[in-house]
Design an enzyme around this catalytic site. Structure first.
Site, short mmCIF file in Angstrom:
data_model
loop_
_atom_site.label_atom_id
_atom_site.label_comp_id
_atom_site.label_asym_id
_atom_site.label_seq_id
_atom_site.Cartn_x
_atom_site.Cartn_y
_atom_site.Cartn_z
N ASP A 180 0.82 -1.33 -0.02
CA ASP A 180 0.04 -0.12 -0.16
C ASP A 180 0.82 1.20 0.03
OD1 ASP A 180 -2.15 1.71 0.80
OD2 ASP A 180 -3.14 -0.25 0.80
N HIS A 242 -4.06 5.75 3.15
CA HIS A 242 -4.30 4.48 3.06
C HIS A 242 -3.95 3.25 3.50
CE1 HIS A 242 -6.21 1.27 0.50
NE2 HIS A 242 -7.26 2.05 0.56
N SER A 400 -11.70 -1.65 -0.18
CA SER A 400 -10.18 -1.89 0.42
C SER A 400 -10.31 -2.06 1.87
CB SER A 400 -9.55 -0.79 -0.11
OG SER A 400 -9.91 0.43 0.35
#
Length: 457
Positions: A180, A242, A400
């Protein structure tokens, strides 16, 4: 800065023994990035790799680099590099620049080439995610009044009991790789980084970021939390948060499904590092290389992104063959999940998103759907660790965020005993909650909701 004209084109050069290189394209053709996967098996791996790369190196006069060991900040001219993402015995392939005519007229026709696709930037990798809500007040006890996502996945029926009950092992000994964006702030001093890096967990979530190791959710954990590799130069920072969000669901101290699991961040995107298929492939094959180095480790790979490149699907398939438990997001476009990789791969666990409305489970409006979806998990207004400060918790939405719930659930299973990726997928489906999800009338999808294997009450 403009690229010198002479570096925009390939100039053919002779092979040894006066064998002429193939026609590499006209002098007026621009170079384009391509991802290439080779056809290999246990009997021909060494010979295919040797012959193909020798042809490339001699004809292109380029340096070949192993991406799993490469410091990407040291590369000053991508036009003269072959980025080799091969893992011996598992996958063989690379990213480099070719002319379109060379690919169409020669490379794609070679017997040993399985896939050759243009390496395109994913323009909107997060799609409908990051639906930010007001920050929550922290809740440090494991009763989960403000975490309905955890409350929902440990029981079959409503009403929610305001508890999250899970096995005592809590994912201990399992490495979850989060591929990520990295969340470690570059402003943190070296001394703090050294102290934090001792707590590492492993999650592979392909969502292009890392992990904000300074956050309270990653402090004092039994599992370790670390950012292990970046494919974006040396910048480990999580510019958008994120990766931190995803990691906190996998194994955060109070927000996580498996809070003893090891979380390992792998950065594949960032502010000055656009997400593309190349970096997704690099992230997956990096985990494969770690598995090859230590086959006995229990690996979960969480990838919270979708791609249109079949090369991503091929690499994901090989990762599962290597014994890696691969969990991927279905995507957030309200489309058939079978149109995207790696979710299209049958052996990958592909996760769609639900929301809770008046003690009922509903498929979210944004979630992808279809026969390629393995199961659903909570994905709307999920409490996650933020990067605003070390105690920030926000509510985010997206598949996600659904995906790391399932990665954590597999970590719980693996901590209790060994299983193959096929067995863990079967185990998830066996204990899952059936036929409770509403809103699927016009989106035909298996009506299966994640439920963890919890302790006996």
């Amino acid at each position: 800065m403009a690229i010198p004209r002479e570096k925009l084109y390939i100039t053919p050069s002779p092979l040894e023994d006066d064998v002429t290189c193939p026609n590499l394209g006209g002098t007026n053709e621009p170079l384009i990035d391509y991802n290439v996967v080779l056809k290999t098996d246990a009997t021909n791996y060494d010979s295919v790799v040797k012959n193909h790369f020798e042809m490339l190196e001699k004809c292109l006069q380029r340096e070949r680099h192993n991406v799993h060991e490469l410091d990407f900040s040291s590369i000053k001219d991508n036009n003269n590099v072959i980025f080799d993402f091969s893992v011996k015995g598992m996958i063989a392939g690379y990213t480099t620049k070719f002319t379109k005519s060379f690919v169409e007229n020669y490379l794609s026709k070679l017997h040993e080439v399985a896939i050759v696709n243009e390496n395109k930037v994913i323009e909107d990798p997060f799609e409908n995610e990051f639906v930010k809500q007001a920050p929550l007040v922290r809740k440090t006890v494991r009763p989960v009044a403000k975490m309905p996502n955890l409350d929902r996945i440990d029981q079959e029926n409503y009403p929610l009991n305001l508890k999250y009950i899970y096995p005592d092992s809590a994912g201990a000994g399992v490495d979850v790789f989060v591929v990520d964006s990295c969340v470690l702030k570059v402003t943190i001093c070296n001394a703090i980084f050294y102290a934090l890096i001792k707590n590492v967990i492993i999650i592979i979530t392909f969502y292009f970021r890392g992990i904000f190791l300074e956050h309270e959710e990653f402090q004092g954990r039994q599992g370790k939390t670390v950012v292990e590799k970046t494919f974006c130069g040396n910048n480990l920072a999580d510019e958008n948060g994120h990766g931190t969000n995803v990691a906190s669901i996998v194994g955060g101290k109070t927000l996580g499904v498996a809070n003893y699991a090891n979380i390992i961040g792998v950065k594949i995107t960032g502010k000055d590092c656009p997400l593309n298929a190349q970096n997704i492939i690099n992230g997956i094959t990096y985990v494969m290389q770690q598995k090859a180095n230590d086959p006995g480790r229990k690996f979960v790979l969480n990838l919270s992104v979708t791609s249109s490149d079949a090369a991503v699907g091929e690499v994901a398939s090989k990762a599962v063959e290597a014994g890696i438990h691969f969990v991927a997001a279905a995507g957030n476009r309200n489309l058939d999940a079978c149109g995207f990789f790696p979710g299209k791969v049958e052996t990958v666990v592909t996760v769609a998103a639900t929301k809770i409305t008046l003690n009922q489970d509903w498929a979210t409006e944004f979630t992808n759907w279809g026969k390629c979806v393995t199961l659903f998990a909570p994905g709307e207004k999920v409490p996650v660790a933020g990067i605003g400060n070390s105690s920030e918790i926000t509510l985010d939405s997206g598949t996600s965020l659904s995906t790391p719930h399932v990665s954590g659930a597999i970590a719980l299973m693996l901590a209790e005993g060994d299983s193959t990726p096929e067995q863990s997928k079967e185990g998830l489906l066996k204990i899952a909650t059936k036929d409770k999800i509403k809103g699927l009338d016009y989106r035909p999808t298996a009506n299966v909701l994640l439920r963890i294997r919890n302790a006996v009450i």
